[in-house]
Structure formats: structure tokens, C-alpha cells
Design an enzyme around this catalytic site. Sequence first.
Site, PDB file in Angstrom:
ATOM      1  NE  ARG A  33      -1.660  -2.404   2.689  1.00 40.10           N
ATOM      2  CZ  ARG A  33      -1.768  -3.664   2.244  1.00 40.10           C
ATOM      3  NH1 ARG A  33      -2.798  -4.019   1.563  1.00 40.10           N
ATOM      4  NH2 ARG A  33      -0.829  -4.570   2.523  1.00 40.10           N
ATOM      5  CB  THR A  34       3.453   2.560   2.290  1.00 40.60           C
ATOM      6  OG1 THR A  34       2.685   2.112   3.408  1.00 40.60           O
ATOM      7  CG2 THR A  34       4.062   3.913   2.600  1.00 40.60           C
ATOM      8  CE  LYS A  43      27.097  -2.012  -3.460  1.00 32.55           C
ATOM      9  NZ  LYS A  43      27.526  -1.613  -4.789  1.00 32.55           N
ATOM     10  NE  ARG A  59       6.907   0.477   5.062  1.00 31.10           N
ATOM     11  CZ  ARG A  59       5.676  -0.017   4.992  1.00 31.10           C
ATOM     12  NH1 ARG A  59       5.484  -1.296   4.730  1.00 31.10           N
ATOM     13  NH2 ARG A  59       4.628   0.769   5.153  1.00 31.10           N
ATOM     14  CG  HIS A 117       3.274   3.819   8.495  1.00 33.51           C
ATOM     15  ND1 HIS A 117       3.459   4.653   7.411  1.00 33.51           N
ATOM     16  CD2 HIS A 117       2.821   2.644   7.981  1.00 33.51           C
ATOM     17  CE1 HIS A 117       3.135   4.015   6.309  1.00 33.51           C
ATOM     18  NE2 HIS A 117       2.754   2.791   6.617  1.00 33.51           N
TER      19      HIS A 117
HETATM   20  N1   CP Z   1      -0.535  -0.067   5.729  1.00 35.25           N
HETATM   21  C1   CP Z   1       0.689  -0.315   5.211  1.00 35.25           C
HETATM   22  O1   CP Z   1       1.686   0.337   5.569  1.00 35.25           O
HETATM   23  O2   CP Z   1       0.708  -1.286   4.274  1.00 35.25           O
HETATM   24  P1   CP Z   1       1.996  -1.766   3.471  1.00 35.25           P
HETATM   25  O3   CP Z   1       2.912  -2.435   4.491  1.00 35.25           O
HETATM   26  O4   CP Z   1       1.505  -2.700   2.426  1.00 35.25           O
HETATM   27  O5   CP Z   1       2.667  -0.545   2.920  1.00 35.25           O
END
Ligand code: CP
Length: 305
Positions: free
Chosen positions: A56-57, A85, A106, A134
Site C-alpha cells: 500500500r505505502t 554493502k 521505509r 508511520h
Molecule cells: N498499511 C501499510 O503500511 O501497508 P503496506 O505495508 O503494504 O505498505
Amino acid sequence: MSLSFQHLTSTKQLSREDTDAILKISGEMEDVLEKGGSDLLADKVLAALFYEPSTRTRLSFETAMHRLGGKVVTAVGMQFSSLYKGETIEDTMNVVGRYADIIVMRHPEQGSADTAASVSPVPFINGGDGPGQHPTQALLDLYTIQKERKKIDDIHITMVGDLKFGRTVHSLSFLLGLYNNLRFTLVSPKELTMPEKVTSFFKEKGIEFTETQDLEQGLDADVIYMTRVQEERFEDKSEFERLKLKYVLEAKHVKGKDITVMHPLPRIGEISEDVDPLPNAAYFRQARNGVPLRMALLAMLLGKA
Ligand code: CP
């Protein structure tokens, strides 16, 4: 409309003016989406660095950029990047920030987003840092609550599941602290309770909250926010297996009631599929809200909103 920050690593840095502006521009981005998109960010490049799995993100950031006419460069998986590395996050940011106009990352380590933001020469967005924060998920959750409940103040929200490692509930709790007369019920096994950093925040702000191991005690809420038990944060996999389905929300819990069911997704069984056809089930609408919300954030951080 401008924001009070250049980099977004945590919901704790957001002001009410920021969230009001982001929600307003997100609403305007719905109109842009209806028209099929725009060329607002035609000269801009987003670098999407995903060193932990994401559907999603990552894809909603990429979709948001494409819908605004921008371009995306992507690095997926630690093993395919120079971090593998031994390159530092600082060096990676110093390089990628010279290729792209804005970065989303991420990373599995809590605190990695602050490290990245501290040196990034371009706006930086935390797309999830381990069990830390998040913030864009929390903003799309806020946008979803506003759309589904027609208000954010005076809400009773029940958070269920892995409240210890679930960064989305940490970020959302801090964000909801900007609103009035909120009440929280926190349902989790005793091994996965909400961390002290969040409960002490509730106490400082005078926010009413109840901690329980009993899902039934949270079923009188306006919003039930289910979460996945985070296998990737457990050293002892048998402990994960024991806890993963301690709470399963079923249609019988919410059918016919004025309760909105949310989940950041992915789910691994904690919401039964018999909830999906019910009007209560907001989690797929919630995931879709990530696109206009992230369009708004990209445009605002790039000074184009
Ligand atoms: N909600 C969320 O962060 O989903 P993903 O891990 O798929 O990005």
C-alpha cells in the site's frame, strides 16, 4: 498552503494547522483524481526507497506521483541497494537527494527516518521505520475517520491487537491528540500492550483511555481499529503463533451497529472475511484514501499546493 516542516518523520511534529491543511488539500485531490489527474508535479521526481516489504505505502505513493504527472525512481529490498554493502543511510540520502526532488523511505530500524531526514537535501517522508512511526498511514487514517464519521472530535476509538510493535497505532494516537474529547480503548494481549511513550502522552494530554485484554469491552466504540500481530518483530516465532489470532473481529460483532471498522492492512485473519460485505468495513476505502492523501502531501512538501 504551507506546512510547518520540510521533512515528515513523526506525527508528533504535526500541528492542528498542518492536519487541517493536509485534510483540505486531500479533499481537493479527490477532484483531481475524478478528472483523471493533473500535471502539477510534471517536473518532479520521487525516490521511493523501500528496504522492508510494502504494498500500500509504496504503490499509493507511486500512484500519487503518477496522478500528479511526476516521475518515480525506486529501490526495493535492502539486498539490492548499497546499504547491503555497508553504505550508511546518511550517504544514501546525500546521493539520492541529488537525483530526486523528494524521498520516501521505509526501513526496518526505528530511528532510521530521523537519521535520513537529518541529512536529506530534499523533503524526506518516513514510510515506516521499524516499530517506530508511520506518519502518512496515520494521516490517511485521520482522513478516513473524517470521511466515515463526518467528524474527528468526540470519537471513541478501540485499537486492537499488536499495540506494542504496531507503528500505525502509535502514530495515530499522537495525531488524534490534536483533537478534542477523544476516548481510547486499548485491547491487546498483556505481551503486546501499548508502549509507555503513548500511554504517558495520553496522561499528559488528559486523554481518557482504558487497557483491557477483552475485545468485548471495546465493541461500543465509533471506530474499531484492528491491527496485525507483527511476525517480523518477534524473535520467538512460537510466541507469534500463540498470539497472532488472539482477537478476530467477526460480522456478528459489528453487523447492524454504527461502528466503523478500520485496519491499516495487510490482515492475516484478524478480521473475518464475513465483515467485508458490511457497510462497517472501511479498510479498503481506507487503503484507497492513501492516494489523495499522499498526493496532497507530495504537492505541499514540494511547494506546489
Ligand atoms: N498499511 C501499510 O503500511 O501497508 P503496506 O505495508 O503494504 O505498505
